[in-house]
Structures are given as structure tokens and as C-alpha cells.
Design a protein around this motif. Structure first.
Motif, PDB file in Angstrom:
ATOM      1  N   GLU A  26       0.843  -1.165   0.033  1.00 48.36           N
ATOM      2  CA  GLU A  26      -0.086   0.075  -0.039  1.00 48.36           C
ATOM      3  C   GLU A  26       0.855   1.215   0.192  1.00 48.36           C
ATOM      4  OE1 GLU A  26      -2.218  -3.382   1.068  1.00 48.36           O
ATOM      5  OE2 GLU A  26      -0.621  -2.450   1.755  1.00 48.36           O
ATOM      6  N   ILE A  27       1.944   1.320   0.742  1.00 50.37           N
ATOM      7  CA  ILE A  27       2.814   2.498   0.871  1.00 50.37           C
ATOM      8  C   ILE A  27       3.407   2.492  -0.558  1.00 50.37           C
ATOM      9  CG2 ILE A  27       4.886   3.293   1.691  1.00 50.37           C
ATOM     10  CD1 ILE A  27       4.421   1.725   4.390  1.00 50.37           C
ATOM     11  N   GLY A  28       3.594   1.490  -1.362  1.00 50.52           N
ATOM     12  CA  GLY A  28       4.255   1.578  -2.698  1.00 50.52           C
ATOM     13  C   GLY A  28       3.365   2.244  -3.493  1.00 50.52           C
ATOM     14  N   TYR A  29       2.159   1.657  -3.450  1.00 50.00           N
ATOM     15  CA  TYR A  29       1.055   2.045  -4.591  1.00 50.00           C
ATOM     16  C   TYR A  29       0.977   3.610  -4.295  1.00 50.00           C
ATOM     17  CZ  TYR A  29      -0.090  -2.870  -4.674  1.00 50.00           C
ATOM     18  OH  TYR A  29      -0.332  -4.077  -5.126  1.00 50.00           O
ATOM     19  N   VAL A  30       0.693   4.122  -3.069  1.00 51.04           N
ATOM     20  CA  VAL A  30       0.686   5.686  -2.949  1.00 51.04           C
ATOM     21  C   VAL A  30       1.965   6.435  -3.449  1.00 51.04           C
ATOM     22  CG1 VAL A  30       0.373   7.227  -1.143  1.00 51.04           C
ATOM     23  CG2 VAL A  30      -1.055   5.260  -1.081  1.00 51.04           C
ATOM     24  N   THR A  31       3.054   5.939  -3.066  1.00 50.45           N
ATOM     25  CA  THR A  31       4.215   6.509  -3.281  1.00 50.45           C
ATOM     26  C   THR A  31       4.463   6.654  -4.786  1.00 50.45           C
ATOM     27  OG1 THR A  31       5.259   6.100  -1.096  1.00 50.45           O
ATOM     28  CG2 THR A  31       6.911   6.830  -2.852  1.00 50.45           C
ATOM     29  N   GLY A  32       4.099   5.524  -5.373  1.00 47.20           N
ATOM     30  CA  GLY A  32       4.364   5.319  -6.797  1.00 47.20           C
ATOM     31  C   GLY A  32       3.321   6.041  -7.783  1.00 47.20           C
ATOM     32  N   ALA A  33       2.080   6.253  -7.028  1.00 50.39           N
ATOM     33  CA  ALA A  33       1.141   7.154  -7.648  1.00 50.39           C
ATOM     34  C   ALA A  33       1.391   8.741  -7.681  1.00 50.39           C
ATOM     35  CB  ALA A  33      -0.253   7.242  -7.211  1.00 50.39           C
ATOM     36  N   ARG A  34       2.315   9.036  -6.690  1.00 50.33           N
ATOM     37  CA  ARG A  34       2.644  10.458  -6.732  1.00 50.33           C
ATOM     38  C   ARG A  34       3.838  10.644  -7.722  1.00 50.33           C
ATOM     39  NH1 ARG A  34       6.518  13.510  -4.242  1.00 50.33           N
ATOM     40  NH2 ARG A  34       6.025  15.673  -3.552  1.00 50.33           N
ATOM     41  N   LEU A  35       4.746   9.684  -7.782  1.00 50.28           N
ATOM     42  CA  LEU A  35       5.947   9.798  -8.688  1.00 50.28           C
ATOM     43  C   LEU A  35       5.340   9.504 -10.017  1.00 50.28           C
ATOM     44  CD1 LEU A  35       8.373   7.789  -6.573  1.00 50.28           C
ATOM     45  CD2 LEU A  35       8.368  10.401  -6.825  1.00 50.28           C
ATOM     46  N   ALA A  36       4.459   8.680 -10.374  1.00 48.55           N
ATOM     47  CA  ALA A  36       3.972   8.293 -11.644  1.00 48.55           C
ATOM     48  C   ALA A  36       3.523   9.838 -12.152  1.00 48.55           C
ATOM     49  CB  ALA A  36       2.995   7.283 -11.910  1.00 48.55           C
ATOM     50  N   ALA A  37       2.670  10.772 -11.353  1.00 53.19           N
ATOM     51  CA  ALA A  37       2.070  11.996 -11.802  1.00 53.19           C
ATOM     52  C   ALA A  37       3.126  12.797 -12.163  1.00 53.19           C
ATOM     53  CB  ALA A  37       1.165  12.128 -10.879  1.00 53.19           C
ATOM     54  N   VAL A  46       8.544   2.478 -10.151  1.00 51.74           N
ATOM     55  CA  VAL A  46       8.788   0.858 -10.277  1.00 51.74           C
ATOM     56  C   VAL A  46       9.698   0.692  -8.983  1.00 51.74           C
ATOM     57  CG1 VAL A  46      10.380  -0.468 -11.439  1.00 51.74           C
ATOM     58  CG2 VAL A  46       9.082   1.283 -12.992  1.00 51.74           C
ATOM     59  N   GLY A  47      10.485   1.497  -8.349  1.00 51.37           N
ATOM     60  CA  GLY A  47      11.158   1.209  -7.176  1.00 51.37           C
ATOM     61  C   GLY A  47      10.081   0.905  -6.173  1.00 51.37           C
ATOM     62  N   THR A  48       9.164   1.792  -5.917  1.00 51.85           N
ATOM     63  CA  THR A  48       8.225   1.735  -4.765  1.00 51.85           C
ATOM     64  C   THR A  48       7.230   0.548  -4.978  1.00 51.85           C
ATOM     65  OG1 THR A  48       6.493   3.233  -6.094  1.00 51.85           O
ATOM     66  CG2 THR A  48       8.361   4.295  -4.454  1.00 51.85           C
ATOM     67  N   VAL A  49       6.750   0.292  -6.234  1.00 47.94           N
ATOM     68  CA  VAL A  49       5.889  -0.861  -6.674  1.00 47.94           C
ATOM     69  C   VAL A  49       6.568  -2.171  -6.327  1.00 47.94           C
ATOM     70  CG1 VAL A  49       4.656  -2.023  -7.941  1.00 47.94           C
ATOM     71  CG2 VAL A  49       4.427   0.526  -7.737  1.00 47.94           C
ATOM     72  N   ALA A  50       8.210  -2.249  -6.618  1.00 48.99           N
ATOM     73  CA  ALA A  50       8.775  -3.524  -6.673  1.00 48.99           C
ATOM     74  C   ALA A  50       9.395  -3.764  -5.311  1.00 48.99           C
ATOM     75  CB  ALA A  50       9.963  -3.328  -7.663  1.00 48.99           C
ATOM     76  N   ALA A  51       9.363  -2.774  -4.335  1.00 56.83           N
ATOM     77  CA  ALA A  51       9.868  -2.893  -3.017  1.00 56.83           C
ATOM     78  C   ALA A  51       9.277  -3.987  -2.286  1.00 56.83           C
ATOM     79  CB  ALA A  51       9.595  -1.562  -2.301  1.00 56.83           C
ATOM     80  N   ALA A  52       7.909  -4.229  -2.448  1.00 53.90           N
ATOM     81  CA  ALA A  52       7.344  -5.297  -1.461  1.00 53.90           C
ATOM     82  C   ALA A  52       7.352  -6.538  -2.192  1.00 53.90           C
ATOM     83  CB  ALA A  52       5.619  -4.907  -1.453  1.00 53.90           C
ATOM     84  N   PRO A  53       7.361  -6.868  -3.338  1.00 50.43           N
ATOM     85  CA  PRO A  53       7.722  -8.197  -3.899  1.00 50.43           C
ATOM     86  C   PRO A  53       8.988  -8.461  -3.693  1.00 50.43           C
ATOM     87  CG  PRO A  53       6.439  -6.874  -5.510  1.00 50.43           C
ATOM     88  CD  PRO A  53       6.777  -6.008  -4.529  1.00 50.43           C
ATOM     89  N   LEU A  54      10.050  -7.385  -3.833  1.00 50.99           N
ATOM     90  CA  LEU A  54      11.563  -7.667  -3.435  1.00 50.99           C
ATOM     91  C   LEU A  54      11.727  -8.150  -1.941  1.00 50.99           C
ATOM     92  CD1 LEU A  54      14.092  -7.527  -4.995  1.00 50.99           C
ATOM     93  CD2 LEU A  54      14.330  -5.122  -3.955  1.00 50.99           C
ATOM     94  N   ALA A  55      11.090  -7.432  -1.099  1.00 53.13           N
ATOM     95  CA  ALA A  55      11.063  -7.812   0.213  1.00 53.13           C
ATOM     96  C   ALA A  55      10.616  -9.140   0.478  1.00 53.13           C
ATOM     97  CB  ALA A  55      10.497  -6.932   1.107  1.00 53.13           C
ATOM     98  N   GLY A  56       9.415  -9.655  -0.313  1.00 47.25           N
ATOM     99  CA  GLY A  56       8.954 -11.099   0.149  1.00 47.25           C
ATOM    100  C   GLY A  56       9.624 -11.993  -0.816  1.00 47.25           C
ATOM    101  N   GLY A  57      10.361 -11.681  -1.668  1.00 43.11           N
ATOM    102  CA  GLY A  57      11.509 -12.691  -2.310  1.00 43.11           C
ATOM    103  C   GLY A  57      12.670 -12.731  -1.424  1.00 43.11           C
TER     104      GLY A  57
END
Length: 522
Positions: free
Chosen positions: A72-83, A412-423
Motif C-alpha cells: 500500500e505504501i508503494g502504491y501511494v508513493t508510486g502514484a505520486r511519482l508517476a504523476a 517502479v522502485g516503490t511498487v517493486a519494493a514489496a515483492p522484493l522484500a517478499g522474495g
């Protein structure tokens, strides 16, 4: 022991009345080069920085209290950066066509409204993820218009000779406010909740916008007349040394369309290899940095460090490092700008490495401090390089491409952070971020222009005028001199066709003739 009262000769009970009444004589005064616009812009940036420093902490912990996590943190941060990425180029073109202070005021007020809406949702407990994502994107749009305009404004507010000191003091003032803002934000999140911190951010943004209403552009008439009378780069060089030259409003409204403006900005950007190489490098570094400090860092703080208060403290330590770096850069003016800046970026990996190593709060704070010092060293060197090498009328467009490249991979970094931490696990993901930042900082040094780009020694106005008057160079002579000395096109920049005053800069191993002013027609 003798009595002080009896050994003082000529004193009377009314001796205080004989003291000078001018109480303003010892009041601190701004430096003589700090003009009205510079002071207003610096003051407004300090005001908004107090709220901005605490807003990311508040947003992250608001999401955690809503039951969210790294995704969720990644989605919000990513939305701001994408804009930001999507609208930066438009923002840069608009800032080079309209009065920059008006663009900044509109952006500040828009961001104040979006943060106020987010604060209201959080305070009432009615915030949903899609709303937070939408408001984060709105905040990013405002930032996309604000950033290029602000960079162009601060660059035009001082002349080249005082630029290193001015940029260092500007960043020191900004970072000083962020020290208090980060510590206050973390404490307020722990004490009263994240909603009030977001409300504070909205208030400071509105106040900063109100201050920027009073910005005014320097009168361009004298500089424009001199440039037209003399013609060529020599006048441009003398004017650039003497002051900021034509103001931000001069000659920008009207003219070619926005697409033509963007194409011109792209030519300015791609013609300098050092420029796009550093932007590509910083884009990857920034993606790793944001993933580590905006997504993974709050999780570490929540799980190991004790929550928002200690996380606010270590962010304040980074702010202290930013201030210390600013004080360093007031006195230290490295000759090789980008080489020094790249070594500053190398320090960005320290916080992620310390978090991954499970270090104590003190060690993490020291790593944050070092990263802050490196950030200011890089930032000042980069701003000096841009002011030195980029035509003034193209500042905002080039800044837009700079910002766009720098943040393009951040979503990309914010969205990928959670899967990266999961892996890889939380520690493994942080080590990957630290390794990526270090690798890219080393690789960019393989570009010769990054290692060699040197500071131009500013030419005094008198010397520039005398040189232009007594030793004018013809177009053919200037081209011949450029061919003999070697072109700044070693860095990929276009050679100037005509120059009347050229500052010779040592770019090892060959001297390069670099016009101080614009390289191409603006």
C-alpha cells in the motif's frame, strides 16, 4: 578587590543614555548579492519544508494504521511519482513560457488543497486506499509544475560568481527547516496522529504560496539593451557575470508552441553527454533510495526501531547532514563538479546498508547524517553545473527533463519494493537497494565528461567589458579558437558559433574553451 563601580572614571548613573541609539547597526543583514527574489524564494522554501519533511512519515504511518503494509505504501508513493513523471515535461514548458512565480503559487495552492483533503480524510477515519492514491497523484501533478519553475527561479536570482555560495545557503536553509520538520512530524504522528501532520503540511504550503505572490522578476531592460547593442556571446558572457540578466518573464510568453519548446529542451538535454549520463544514473539511484527509505524504512522502524518517533529522529539526522553539507559547500568549491557530486551520491547507500545490517538507532542516524552531507554536496555541484552550462531561457525545460529522468524509475522502485522484500526478505531487499546505488555511482564515472567537467571561473563585469571592447573576436576567429582549444562538445554540447569573451577552463587532460553564457540561441 577594588569595586568596579568606584574604579570606573567618568561614569554617571545616566551613562546608558549616552550610548548610541542606533539599535539596527548590529542586526544581521543578508549578503549583498542576495536579492529580493532570492530571499523570498528561500524563505518560502523554508516554510514549506517544515511541513513537507513530516508529510511522508505521516502518510506512511496513516497507511499502516489503516491496515496497509509495504504494498500500500508503494502504491501511494508510486502514484505520486508517476504523476510527476507524466506531467514534468509539460510543467517545464509552461514554466519557460509563463511567469515562473505564478506557476509556483498555483502549484503550492493546489498541493495545499490536496494535502488538506487527505488530512480531513485521515482525521475523520474515513480514508480509503483509492482516495489516498488519487490525492497522492494530485500532489504529484502540483510538484511536476512547481519543480521546474522553482529551479529556474532560484538559478536566475543570483549571478554565476556567487552561485555556489547562494545555492549552498539556499539548501542549508531548506534542510534546516527539514530537520525540525522531520523531528516534529515523527513526534506529532506518535502523539496526535498522522492527520494533524498532513494538516500542518497543507498550512505551510498555503503560507509558502502566499509568500511567493510577492516574487517579482528583475528588470530586464538594461541587460536586454546591452545585449542587443553588442550582439553575440560576449555581451551574453558579460551580462551573465554581472547578474542574472533578463528575468524569468522576459521573452517567454508567446513564440513557438509547446511542442517546439519541448523539442528545443530535448536538444539541450541530449546534446550534453554528462547531463543525460548523470540523470540516468540518478534515476536508478533514486528508485533504490525511495524504495529503501519511503517503503522499506518505515517497515523497519515499525518492526524494530519503535515506530514513527525514532524514524522521525533518524530523518532529522539526515536533515542535520544536509545542513552540515550546506555549510561545507559555502566554503568548499570543488573544481571538478560532477566528480565531487558523484562521490556525494555514493553516500546515499549508507542508510539502506545500516538498516539491512540491523544496526542500532545511533548507527542508522550516523548513516542518515552521512547521506545528508552527500546529498547537499551532490545537489550544490549539480545546480552550479546546470547554471554554468545551460542557457538561462531553457533552465526550466532542461530541469523538467532532468527531473523526469531522475524520477522515471521511482514508481517502479516503490511498487517493486514489496515483492522484493517478499522474495529476498526485508534485509535482502535493503542490501539490494544499497548495492544498486553503489554500482550505478561507480559506473557513471566511466563517462569521461563526468570526471572532467570543471568549474568555470567567473569573469568580472569590468574584465568582460574591457575584453569585449579591446579584443573582439570575429565569428571565424571564435570558431578557430574553439577548434584549437577543443570543444566542450567533448561533453556532447554544441559549439558556439560566435563568442566575444571565452573563459578557458581546465578539463584534464586538455584545456577546453567554454563560453560562460548560453551555448546556443535561447
Amino acid at each position: 578587590m577594588p569595586n568596579r563601580a568606584t574604579t570606573t572614571v567618568g561614569r554617571t548613573p545616566n551613562h546608558r543614555e549616552n550610548r548610541p541609539r542606533n539599535r539596527t547597526a548590529h542586526r544581521p543583514r543578508p549578503p549583498s548579492w542576495a536579492g529580493r527574489d532570492y530571499l523570498i524564494q528561500t524563505g518560502a522554501t523554508v516554510v514549506s519544508g517544515l511541513g513537507n519533511a513530516g508529510a511522508p512519515i505521516a502518510t506512511a504511518f496513516a497507511l499502516l494504521r489503516m491496515g496497509g503494509g509495504a504494498a500500500e505504501i508503494g502504491y501511494v508513493t508510486g502514484a505520486r511519482l508517476a504523476a510527476i513523471v507524466l506531467f514534468l515535461l509539460i510543467g517545464g514548458a509552461v514554466a519557460d513560457r509563463l511567469p515562473r512565480h505564478r506557476v509556483m503559487v498555483a502549484a503550492n495552492l493546489g498541493n495545499a488543497l490536496s494535502q488538506a483533503a487527505l488530512a480531513a480524510l485521515v482525521l475523520t477515519g474515513s480514508a480509503q486506499l483509492w482516495q489516498v492514491v488519487l490525492l497522492a497523484a494530485a500532489n504529484g501533478i502540483g510538484q511536476a509544475f512547481y519543480a521546474p519553475a522553482a529551479e529556474g527561479m532560484i538559478m536566475e536570482s543570483v549571478d554565476q560568481e556567487q552561485a555556489p555560495r547562494a545555492f549552498a545557503l539556499f539548501r542549508t536553509a531548506l534542510n534546516s527547516s527539514q530537520i525540525g520538520g522531520a523531528a516534529l512530524g515523527g513526534a506529532l504522528v506518535a502523539a496526535v496522529g498522522p492527520g494533524w501532520v498532513l494538516a500542518l503540511d497543507a498550512t505551510t504550503l498555503a503560507a509558502a504560496g502566499a509568500l511567493r505572490v510577492f516574487l517579482r522578476t528583475p528588470a530586464p531592460a538594461a541587460a536586454a539593451t546591452a545585449l542587443a547593442a553588442r550582439g553575440g556571446g560576449g555581451a551574453a558572457t558579460a551580462d551573465r557575470c554581472a547578474g542574472p540578466g533578463p528575468g524569468p518573464d522576459a521573452g517567454r510568453e508567446g513564440g513557438p508552441g509547446m511542442l517546439a519548446d519541448l523539442r528545443e529542451g530535448w536538444r539541450e538535454f541530449t546534446s550534453r553527454r554528462w547531463l543525460w549520463a548523470v540523470v540516468v544514473q540518478y534515476g536508478v539511484v533514486n528508485a533504490c533510495l525511495i524504495a529503501a527509505e519511503s517503503v522499506l524504512g518505515p517497515l523497519v522502524a515499525d518492526q524494530r526501531l519503535g515506530g514513527p518517533r525514532p524514524w522521525g529522529l533518524v530523518n532529522a539526522a539526515m536533515g542535520a547532514g544536509l545542513v552540515a553539507g550546506g555549510l561545507l559547500m559555502v566554503r568548499w568549491q570543488p573544481r571538478r563538479l560532477l566528480l565531487a557530486g558523484t562521490f556525494g551520491i555514493l553516500l546515499f547507500a549508507a542508510p539502506a546498508a545500516s538498516l539491512a545490517a540491523g544496526a542500532s538507532l545511533t548507527v542508522i542516524g550516523c548513516a542518515m547524517f552521512a547521506s545528508g552531507v552527500g546529498g547537499t554536496v551532490y545537489g550544490v555541484c549539480w545546480m552550479v553545473a546546470l547554471q554554468q552550462e545551460i542557457p538561462a531561457a531553457s533552465f526550466s525545460r532542461v530541469a523538467a527533463y532532468d527531473w523526469c529522468g531522475s524520477v522515471a524509475l521511482a514508481p517502479v522502485g516503490t511498487v517493486a519494493a514489496a515483492p522484493l522484500a517478499g522474495g529476498l526478505g526485508l534485509n535482502g531487499a535493503l542490501w539490494a537497494c544499497a548495492g544498486g546505488m553503489t554500482l550505478l555511482s561507480v559506473l557513471v564515472l566511466a563517462v569521461p565528461e563526468v570526471r572532467r567537467l570543471a568549474r568555470v571561473t567567473a569573469v568580472s563585469p569590468a574584465a568582460a567589458t574591457a575584453t569585449a571592447a579591446t579584443a573582439p573576436l570575429s565569428a571565424a576567429g571564435a570558431a578557430g579558437s574553439a577548434r584549437t582549444a577543443g570543444s566542450a562538445g567533448a561533453a556532447g554540447s554544441p559549439a558556439a558559433a560566435t563568442v566575444a569573451t571565452v573563459a578557458t577552463v581546465r578539463v584534464d587532460p586538455v584545456p577546453v574553451a567554454v563560453p560562460v553564457a548560453a551555448r546556443a540561441a535561447a
